[in-house]
Write a protein that holds these residues in place. Structure first.
Motif, short mmCIF file in Angstrom:
data_model
loop_
_atom_site.label_atom_id
_atom_site.label_comp_id
_atom_site.label_asym_id
_atom_site.label_seq_id
_atom_site.Cartn_x
_atom_site.Cartn_y
_atom_site.Cartn_z
N ARG A 114 5.95 50.10 -56.85
CA ARG A 114 5.71 49.04 -55.87
C ARG A 114 5.74 47.68 -56.53
NH1 ARG A 114 0.23 49.29 -52.47
NH2 ARG A 114 -0.59 48.86 -54.54
N GLU A 115 5.18 47.58 -57.73
CA GLU A 115 5.19 46.32 -58.46
C GLU A 115 6.62 45.94 -58.87
OE1 GLU A 115 0.91 46.17 -60.71
OE2 GLU A 115 2.36 47.64 -61.43
N PHE A 116 7.42 46.95 -59.23
CA PHE A 116 8.81 46.70 -59.58
C PHE A 116 9.56 46.10 -58.39
CE2 PHE A 116 13.27 47.79 -59.80
CZ PHE A 116 13.61 47.54 -61.12
N GLY A 117 9.38 46.73 -57.23
CA GLY A 117 10.04 46.23 -56.03
C GLY A 117 9.59 44.83 -55.66
N ARG A 118 8.31 44.57 -55.79
CA ARG A 118 7.78 43.24 -55.47
C ARG A 118 8.34 42.19 -56.41
NH1 ARG A 118 1.44 42.64 -55.80
NH2 ARG A 118 1.97 43.04 -57.98
N ALA A 119 8.39 42.51 -57.71
CA ALA A 119 8.93 41.57 -58.68
C ALA A 119 10.42 41.33 -58.46
CB ALA A 119 8.68 42.09 -60.10
N LEU A 120 11.15 42.40 -58.15
CA LEU A 120 12.58 42.27 -57.86
C LEU A 120 12.79 41.35 -56.65
CD1 LEU A 120 15.43 43.47 -58.66
CD2 LEU A 120 15.07 45.10 -56.81
N ARG A 121 12.00 41.55 -55.64
CA ARG A 121 12.10 40.73 -54.42
C ARG A 121 11.76 39.27 -54.70
NH1 ARG A 121 9.07 43.60 -51.75
NH2 ARG A 121 7.12 42.45 -51.85
N GLN A 122 10.73 39.04 -55.51
CA GLN A 122 10.35 37.67 -55.84
C GLN A 122 11.47 36.95 -56.57
OE1 GLN A 122 6.69 37.80 -58.05
NE2 GLN A 122 5.40 37.95 -56.22
N GLY A 123 12.07 37.62 -57.55
CA GLY A 123 13.17 36.99 -58.29
C GLY A 123 14.36 36.70 -57.39
N PHE A 124 14.68 37.66 -56.53
CA PHE A 124 15.83 37.48 -55.64
C PHE A 124 15.62 36.33 -54.66
CE2 PHE A 124 17.98 38.36 -51.60
CZ PHE A 124 19.29 38.45 -52.04
N LEU A 125 14.46 36.32 -53.98
CA LEU A 125 14.22 35.29 -52.98
C LEU A 125 14.07 33.91 -53.60
CD1 LEU A 125 11.76 37.15 -50.57
CD2 LEU A 125 14.18 36.62 -50.20
N THR A 126 13.45 33.85 -54.77
CA THR A 126 13.28 32.55 -55.43
C THR A 126 14.63 31.91 -55.70
OG1 THR A 126 11.21 33.25 -56.47
CG2 THR A 126 12.34 31.37 -57.45
N ASN A 127 15.60 32.70 -56.10
CA ASN A 127 16.93 32.15 -56.40
C ASN A 127 17.79 32.04 -55.15
OD1 ASN A 127 19.82 32.09 -57.48
ND2 ASN A 127 18.60 31.87 -59.34
N ALA A 128 17.78 33.08 -54.31
CA ALA A 128 18.65 33.08 -53.13
C ALA A 128 18.31 31.97 -52.16
CB ALA A 128 18.58 34.43 -52.42
N LEU A 129 17.03 31.55 -52.12
CA LEU A 129 16.61 30.49 -51.21
C LEU A 129 16.61 29.12 -51.86
CD1 LEU A 129 13.67 32.27 -49.32
CD2 LEU A 129 15.99 31.84 -48.50
#
Length: 215
Positions: A114-129
């Motif tokens: 769950r932490e892996f998925g959350r960290a992956l999502r944070q990195g993606f959204l921070t850059n994609a947005l």
């Protein structure tokens, strides 16, 4: 030897390595665990892949020429970065109040799925947005397409170079933070990094949310 490609690689490397919200999030999550840091780094590269794909497809041009749409992306990106910053500041004050001697993670070398998925999502959204990225890529990529050469294959190659650089740089940052983890995870140092990252992310978020349209 392709001099333009070499020049672009140098410019892109500087662009990828330039500290920003994505760099801050990678460092902060890598401080929690190696896996979280690497997951964030992969997410950031995924966000870059989105931007480069949009630039290649020409969709970034539509985004840039439509102020309302561009401002929407800017506000979404700012709000998300602001959320990350405020969350970091909240965690900083909570840890300081509840357990001054605690480190960011009791098992810094591991992270749950769950932490892996959350960290992956944070990195993606921070850059994609990131609202600056479409303008940057749209203005940068065409400069390195030789005159008379088909633009699509060339821009695809340039986009691949950017993503490859991100896949090298951000995991390297995460691994370096983990390597220095024994020192960085000392309670006082860890709190200073978390507090500093919270302030930096909050400031970046406020600039994006309250600042003028980035054009």
């Amino acid at each position: 030897m392709d001099a333009q490609l070499i020049a672009f690689t140098g410019v892109a490397a500087g662009m990828v390595a330039l500290p920003g919200a994505d760099f801050t999030v990678v460092v902060r999550n890598a401080l929690a665990s190696r896996t979280a840091g690497l997951a964030t780094a992969l997410g950031v590269a995924g966000g870059l892949l989105v931007h480069t794909a949009l630039a290649v497809a020409g969709l970034a041009a539509v985004l840039v020429t439509m102020p309302v749409l561009f401002r929407t992306v800017q506000l979404l990106g700012g709000a998300y970065v602001l959320h990350l910053g405020l969350s970091a500041l909240y965690a900083f004050h909570r840890r300081r109040r509840e357990d001054p001697g605690a480190t960011p993670d009791d098992a810094p070398g591991r992270a749950a799925p769950r932490e892996f998925g959350r960290a992956l999502r944070q990195g993606f959204l921070t850059n994609a947005l990131n609202p600056k990225a479409p303008v940057l890529f749209l203005s940068l990529l065409p400069q390195f397409v030789p005159h008379g050469q088909p633009p699509l294959p060339r821009t695809l190659l340039l986009a691949a170079v950017v993503v490859a650089l991100a896949l090298i740089w951000f995991p390297a940052v995460a691994l370096l933070v983990d390597r220095l983890g024994r020192w960085l995870r000392r309670p006082r140092t860890a709190r200073a990094i978390e507090g500093g990252s919270g302030v930096a992310l909050t400031g970046l978020g406020l600039v994006l949310v309250t600042g003028p349209l980035l054009r």
